[in-house]
Design a protein around this motif. Sequence first.
Motif, PDB file in Angstrom:
ATOM      1  N   THR A 354      -2.734  14.836 -31.526  1.00 30.80           N
ATOM      2  CA  THR A 354      -2.387  13.670 -29.976  1.00 30.80           C
ATOM      3  C   THR A 354      -1.638  13.603 -29.670  1.00 30.80           C
ATOM      4  N   ASN A 355      -1.137  14.212 -27.979  1.00 34.31           N
ATOM      5  CA  ASN A 355      -0.274  14.248 -27.555  1.00 34.31           C
ATOM      6  C   ASN A 355      -0.008  12.263 -27.029  1.00 34.31           C
ATOM      7  N   SER A 356       1.082  12.122 -26.740  1.00 31.10           N
ATOM      8  CA  SER A 356       1.364  10.718 -26.335  1.00 31.10           C
ATOM      9  C   SER A 356       0.831   9.982 -25.090  1.00 31.10           C
ATOM     10  N   ASP A 357      -0.163  10.343 -24.202  1.00 29.85           N
ATOM     11  CA  ASP A 357      -1.184  10.764 -22.960  1.00 29.85           C
ATOM     12  C   ASP A 357      -1.926  10.611 -23.752  1.00 29.85           C
ATOM     13  N   SER A 359      -3.728  12.764 -24.764  1.00 28.27           N
ATOM     14  CA  SER A 359      -4.753  14.528 -24.236  1.00 28.27           C
ATOM     15  C   SER A 359      -4.379  15.306 -26.136  1.00 28.27           C
ATOM     16  N   ASN A 361      -3.715  18.000 -28.722  1.00 29.81           N
ATOM     17  CA  ASN A 361      -2.474  19.546 -28.041  1.00 29.81           C
ATOM     18  C   ASN A 361      -2.994  20.082 -29.617  1.00 29.81           C
ATOM     19  N   THR A 403      -8.102  24.020 -27.489  1.00 27.82           N
ATOM     20  CA  THR A 403      -8.210  22.931 -28.554  1.00 27.82           C
ATOM     21  C   THR A 403      -9.415  23.913 -29.826  1.00 27.82           C
TER      22      THR A 403
END
Length: 467
Positions: A354-357, A359, A361, A403
């Motif tokens: 998971t990205n920092s925002d 969303s 990855n 994904t």
Amino acid sequence: MATTLAVGSARAAEIDGAAMSVAWGVPFVGMLLSIALMPLLAPHFWHQHFGKVTAGWALAFLLPFALVYGMGAAGVNLVHALLAEYLPFVILLTALYTVAGGIYVRGNLRGSPGLNTAILAIGAVLASFMGTTGASMLLIRPLLRANDNRRHQAHVVVFFIFIVSNAGGALTPLGDPPLFLGFLKGVDFFWTVRHIWGPMLFLTLALLAIFYVIDHRLMSEKGETDLPDPTPSVDVTGTQSRLGFDGKLNFALLAVVVALVLISGVWRTPAGFEIAGTHVGVPGLVRDVGLLVVALLSIRLTPARVHQANEFGWGPMQEVAKLFAGIFLTIIPVIAMLKAGVDGPFGAVVRAVTNSDGSPNPAMYFWATGVLSSFLDNAPTYLVFFNTAGGDPGHLMTDMALTLTAISAGAVFMGANTYIGNAPNLMVKAIAEDRGVKMPGFFAYMAWSICILLPLLAAITWLWFMP
């Protein structure tokens, strides 16, 4: 394929992975290290006693688990692993192994680089329609016979595992267990071919090209084909043996196998019964009984001369059945800890996708699913990350299509990284060794996959899954 059919059908056997220590994974790691090291360090002992070693690691998990969680919990999990996962898995493999072993390709094929590459390409196509196991069992014997007069044969089998036993199964839910699991969860049958054909075609064509170059170079070496050819050029009547098939009835039986598996996936009914908390559904039961009947029919109806010509024996199947019995049992706590998600001991793995925002990855989903699929059963690994990505097939097929593509491709492609990443890998290895091919050991095989597969997988990441 059968490993996925009962996933999710029995919830009584679930344990709280979030409360478990990583120490529960020691028997599974011991099982993997035994498969990897003992054939190298103690080959005679391993050959004679691998079943006992497997049983020892299974007990190393079950007995402490019974002491900590109670005999009831241990019994429930044992029954679940056997009825919902292991037996369907072994029954399907046995049916495919038996049916494919009853098909003999006549004629003395000559293992040239062109012919070998063509067989691998044909296997890649067949794998998505009859499963990686079916295609592997059908083609590995004629490929071995075609190259039985060569000094270098192991590389042919290694690329066979890469292409036919893994990458080729990426196009349809029939091809590989994780994709069938997605189909059961609601992913459209043709969604996979629409979204994975690009990475699959790139990987397969690249592997075929690399194989051709390697095989051509080895074929050019002096003395490569000086060994006597053990495959006769004439049949039992003394006439020239022409290319063809014996045991053709098994092609029909192979179609029945595919139909049984497919029907069990689309036949939805709550009918069934409970055994120690595990639901045994009617569709799965019909499938498994039908597969056993198909296997018995194949043994009964296939002429003995076909089995003799194929050098058919039960040794490879017995080895796979025993080793995967230990894997299916010792993997119970590992899968439970993975299913716990961010709250479990392997939470760092789940958070990494998971990205920092917040969303997803796709590149990290591809590698996380793939690396775990290399050492764990790729079907439950797919399920873990399918659910991590939300678990809604409608949303995953549309807004999160990239994904889901990454999860699917990682589970299928990276099953080729080790011998235990996908069941056909170990079966093909056992058949090759049974025919006298000196196959690379566990880590030597991984050296092949690291040098050949990882650069191609990195290219796939850059071309398809990077933002």
